[in-house]
Scaffold this motif. Sequence first.
Motif, PDB file in Angstrom:
ATOM      1  N   GLU A  39      -1.209  -5.402  -8.011  1.00 19.58           N
ATOM      2  CA  GLU A  39      -1.757  -4.221  -7.325  1.00 19.58           C
ATOM      3  C   GLU A  39      -1.523  -4.306  -5.821  1.00 19.58           C
ATOM      4  OE1 GLU A  39      -5.847  -4.133  -8.572  1.00 19.58           O
ATOM      5  OE2 GLU A  39      -5.344  -3.282 -10.536  1.00 19.58           O
ATOM      6  N   ALA A  40      -1.678  -5.506  -5.253  1.00 20.92           N
ATOM      7  CA  ALA A  40      -1.460  -5.688  -3.814  1.00 20.92           C
ATOM      8  C   ALA A  40       0.000  -5.430  -3.457  1.00 20.92           C
ATOM      9  CB  ALA A  40      -1.878  -7.090  -3.388  1.00 20.92           C
ATOM     10  N   ARG A  41       0.918  -5.926  -4.290  1.00 13.32           N
ATOM     11  CA  ARG A  41       2.351  -5.686  -4.040  1.00 13.32           C
ATOM     12  C   ARG A  41       2.679  -4.200  -4.124  1.00 13.32           C
ATOM     13  NH1 ARG A  41       3.445  -9.766  -8.005  1.00 13.32           N
ATOM     14  NH2 ARG A  41       3.007 -11.719  -6.996  1.00 13.32           N
ATOM     15  N   THR A  42       2.096  -3.518  -5.104  1.00 13.03           N
ATOM     16  CA  THR A  42       2.329  -2.081  -5.267  1.00 13.03           C
ATOM     17  C   THR A  42       1.838  -1.329  -4.030  1.00 13.03           C
ATOM     18  OG1 THR A  42       2.141  -2.235  -7.665  1.00 13.03           O
ATOM     19  CG2 THR A  42       1.809  -0.059  -6.693  1.00 13.03           C
ATOM     20  N   LYS A  43       0.655  -1.657  -3.538  1.00 16.43           N
ATOM     21  CA  LYS A  43       0.123  -1.000  -2.344  1.00 16.43           C
ATOM     22  C   LYS A  43       0.995  -1.286  -1.133  1.00 16.43           C
ATOM     23  CE  LYS A  43      -4.658  -0.706  -3.771  1.00 16.43           C
ATOM     24  NZ  LYS A  43      -6.032  -1.121  -3.541  1.00 16.43           N
ATOM     25  N   GLU A  44       1.459  -2.528  -1.049  1.00 16.87           N
ATOM     26  CA  GLU A  44       2.327  -2.918   0.060  1.00 16.87           C
ATOM     27  C   GLU A  44       3.619  -2.098   0.044  1.00 16.87           C
ATOM     28  OE1 GLU A  44       4.554  -6.987   1.091  1.00 16.87           O
ATOM     29  OE2 GLU A  44       2.361  -7.193   0.868  1.00 16.87           O
ATOM     30  N   LEU A  45       4.186  -1.908  -1.141  1.00 16.83           N
ATOM     31  CA  LEU A  45       5.403  -1.105  -1.270  1.00 16.83           C
ATOM     32  C   LEU A  45       5.136   0.358  -0.911  1.00 16.83           C
ATOM     33  CD1 LEU A  45       6.907  -2.590  -4.546  1.00 16.83           C
ATOM     34  CD2 LEU A  45       7.768  -2.888  -2.211  1.00 16.83           C
ATOM     35  N   GLU A  46       3.988   0.877  -1.331  1.00 18.74           N
ATOM     36  CA  GLU A  46       3.636   2.261  -1.015  1.00 18.74           C
ATOM     37  C   GLU A  46       3.504   2.454   0.493  1.00 18.74           C
ATOM     38  OE1 GLU A  46       0.058   2.942  -3.222  1.00 18.74           O
ATOM     39  OE2 GLU A  46       1.117   3.164  -5.133  1.00 18.74           O
ATOM     40  N   ILE A  47       2.897   1.495   1.165  1.00 17.10           N
ATOM     41  CA  ILE A  47       2.738   1.574   2.621  1.00 17.10           C
ATOM     42  C   ILE A  47       4.095   1.527   3.295  1.00 17.10           C
ATOM     43  CG2 ILE A  47       1.871   0.312   4.637  1.00 17.10           C
ATOM     44  CD1 ILE A  47      -0.573  -0.451   2.882  1.00 17.10           C
ATOM     45  N   THR A  48       4.972   0.650   2.809  1.00 19.70           N
ATOM     46  CA  THR A  48       6.328   0.543   3.365  1.00 19.70           C
ATOM     47  C   THR A  48       7.066   1.878   3.207  1.00 19.70           C
ATOM     48  OG1 THR A  48       6.401  -1.820   2.876  1.00 19.70           O
ATOM     49  CG2 THR A  48       8.517  -0.718   3.235  1.00 19.70           C
ATOM     50  N   ASP A  49       6.962   2.490   2.029  1.00 18.26           N
ATOM     51  CA  ASP A  49       7.598   3.771   1.780  1.00 18.26           C
ATOM     52  C   ASP A  49       7.048   4.856   2.705  1.00 18.26           C
ATOM     53  OD1 ASP A  49       9.171   2.666  -0.194  1.00 18.26           O
ATOM     54  OD2 ASP A  49       7.919   3.403  -1.855  1.00 18.26           O
ATOM     55  N   LEU A  50       5.746   4.878   2.901  1.00 20.01           N
ATOM     56  CA  LEU A  50       5.138   5.886   3.785  1.00 20.01           C
ATOM     57  C   LEU A  50       5.615   5.697   5.225  1.00 20.01           C
ATOM     58  CD1 LEU A  50       1.478   5.968   2.434  1.00 20.01           C
ATOM     59  CD2 LEU A  50       3.190   7.794   2.298  1.00 20.01           C
ATOM     60  N   ARG A  51       5.743   4.454   5.671  1.00 21.22           N
ATOM     61  CA  ARG A  51       6.225   4.188   7.029  1.00 21.22           C
ATOM     62  C   ARG A  51       7.675   4.653   7.192  1.00 21.22           C
ATOM     63  NH1 ARG A  51       3.540  -1.768   7.673  1.00 21.22           N
ATOM     64  NH2 ARG A  51       1.489  -1.045   8.271  1.00 21.22           N
ATOM     65  N   ARG A  52       8.489   4.429   6.170  1.00 18.53           N
ATOM     66  CA  ARG A  52       9.886   4.889   6.227  1.00 18.53           C
ATOM     67  C   ARG A  52       9.947   6.407   6.330  1.00 18.53           C
ATOM     68  NH1 ARG A  52      12.019   1.062   1.520  1.00 18.53           N
ATOM     69  NH2 ARG A  52      12.240  -0.831   2.712  1.00 18.53           N
ATOM     70  N   GLU A  53       9.120   7.070   5.507  1.00 15.82           N
ATOM     71  CA  GLU A  53       9.110   8.541   5.507  1.00 15.82           C
ATOM     72  C   GLU A  53       8.629   9.079   6.850  1.00 15.82           C
ATOM     73  OE1 GLU A  53       6.709   9.803   2.228  1.00 15.82           O
ATOM     74  OE2 GLU A  53       8.031   8.908   0.732  1.00 15.82           O
ATOM     75  N   ALA A  54       7.667   8.401   7.455  1.00 14.02           N
ATOM     76  CA  ALA A  54       7.111   8.861   8.727  1.00 14.02           C
ATOM     77  C   ALA A  54       8.038   8.544   9.892  1.00 14.02           C
ATOM     78  CB  ALA A  54       5.746   8.230   8.958  1.00 14.02           C
ATOM     79  N   GLY A  55       8.836   7.478   9.742  1.00 14.10           N
ATOM     80  CA  GLY A  55       9.672   6.988  10.839  1.00 14.10           C
ATOM     81  C   GLY A  55      10.884   7.764  11.013  1.00 14.10           C
TER      82      GLY A  55
END
Length: 93
Positions: free
Chosen positions: A77-93
């Motif tokens: 679950e922690a890895r999944t959340k970490e990946l989701e955060i990474t994806d959101l940062r890419r989309e925002a960046g």
Amino acid sequence: MRPCRRDLPKDRLHFVSHADWGCRDGEHKAWILIEVDNKEEARRILPPAFRSQAKIVSLNKFSMEEIDDIVSKHLREARTKELEITDLRREAG
């Protein structure tokens, strides 16, 4: 909230002698361990003055296999959340 003897009805004073208190360590709370079928049953045991603020916690025992499964699940679950955060940062960046 500081439990106080004057807050307890006379018929509930047995609560005071059966609880474990943290007052000497500055934690003005009481803990009691009881076996009941559900949290509502546990809440009814408490003096009415404390019921609404009480935190009822179900305690469990686990085998080592169950602990390993729980830890693995939390890591996934922690890895999944970490990946989701990474994806959101890419989309925002």
